[in-house]
Design an enzyme around this catalytic site. Structure first.
Site, PDB file in Angstrom:
ATOM      1  CB  SER A  68     -15.704 -49.735 -12.960  1.00  0.00           C
ATOM      2  OG  SER A  68     -16.530 -49.449 -11.845  1.00  0.00           O
ATOM      3  CG  ASP A 125     -13.249 -44.918  -5.583  1.00  0.00           C
ATOM      4  OD1 ASP A 125     -14.062 -45.746  -5.109  1.00  0.00           O
ATOM      5  OD2 ASP A 125     -12.899 -44.935  -6.772  1.00  0.00           O
ATOM      6  CG  HIS A 155     -14.192 -48.060  -8.231  1.00  0.00           C
ATOM      7  ND1 HIS A 155     -14.302 -46.699  -8.388  1.00  0.00           N
ATOM      8  CD2 HIS A 155     -14.828 -48.629  -9.288  1.00  0.00           C
ATOM      9  CE1 HIS A 155     -14.974 -46.441  -9.499  1.00  0.00           C
ATOM     10  NE2 HIS A 155     -15.308 -47.592 -10.065  1.00  0.00           N
TER      11      HIS A 155
END
Length: 262
Positions: A10, A203, A206
């Site tokens: 991600s 968070d 990320h």
């Protein structure tokens, strides 16, 4: 056009999203415009086990017949591998993670690609617990755990003699912390002096634009030190400068531009 593939989870996938005027992939594409295409192959939630299944298919799709058009590739896995106790899909044991990184690097080398391995960065347990249900009441994503995965990836790079970006260390130096502070960064540690990593991690996992800027700088520095022929300024534009086009021969556009014009 030759290619530069960003391959990862991600953090790579979200490198396409502009936040506060910055994003990793567009920034690289701007530097390499008309030289290399930046191809984002980031897969949110995936680990190195998934990556070893994906990469052969990605290369089959992206490589030409002579398998010489993908020049550079970042390999950035470890964040999901290093999770513990959250689900049966993402975690990968450290020994297997190292095997997977070795496989990915060797596959890149076998296809004439210059690899750059990126190790997992710092992580913030407290922020993670606030943002992800899976991370509540666990210490699934601590700096200590990711240090081991980063060191594991680094050992493979040393073995295969390929460049490694120690993002864990890059963040540590940028923040001015000691290794001891970061390894003690747990909810119950009386010696931890790092209150939050929120300027780097939005968070707990990320990246913020600040973190992506550190990664961007590290990628270009690594290319400069290991593959200088692939620095943007050392690559020709793939077509001619417009003033050099022969008006009687439009096909003259296919002459590479050897010098930059203002």
């Amino acid at each position: 056009m030759d290619k530069f593939i960003l391959f990862g989870d991600s953090i790579t996938q979200y490198g396409n999203e502009i936040v506060d005027g910055f994003a990793l992939q567009p920034e690289l594409q701007n530097a390499y415009i008309r030289r290399l295409d930046i191809v984002n192959r980031g897969f949110s939630g995936y680990n190195s086990e998934h990556a070893r299944l994906l990469l052969p298919k990605i290369l089959d799709a992206e490589l030409n017949e002579t398998r010489d058009n993908v020049k550079l590739m970042t390999i950035f896995f470890g964040t999901n591998d290093g999770l513990v106790g959250v689900n049966p899909i993402q975690p990968v044991e450290l020994s297997r993670y190292k095997e997977n990184i070795e496989y990915l690097v060797e596959l890149a080398l076998a296809n004439n690609i210059k690899p750059i391995v990126i190790g997992p960065s710092l992580h913030d347990y407290k922020l993670g617990a606030e943002h992800f249900d899976d991370l509540k009441d666990t210490e699934a994503a601590t700096c200590e755990r990711y240090w081991h995965y980063s060191e594991g990836a680094k050992s493979i790079c040393h073995k295969l003699d390929v460049p490694f970006i120690d993002l864990w260390e890059e963040f540590r130096r940028n923040g001015g912390w000691t290794i001891e502070q970061l390894l003690a960064h747990k909810k119950d540690s009386p010696v931890a002096e790092v209150s939050s990593l929120s300027s780097y991690l939005n968070d707990g996992i990320h990246f913020t634009p600040k973190a992506y800027k550190i990664l961007h700088k590290a990628i270009l520095k690594t290319i400069e030190q290991n593959y200088p022929e692939y620095l943007p300024e050392n690559l020709s534009f793939k077509t001619a400068y417009w003033r050099d086009i022969n008006p009687k021969d439009p096909s003259s556009i296919f002459k590479e531009e050897k010098q930059l014009y203002l």
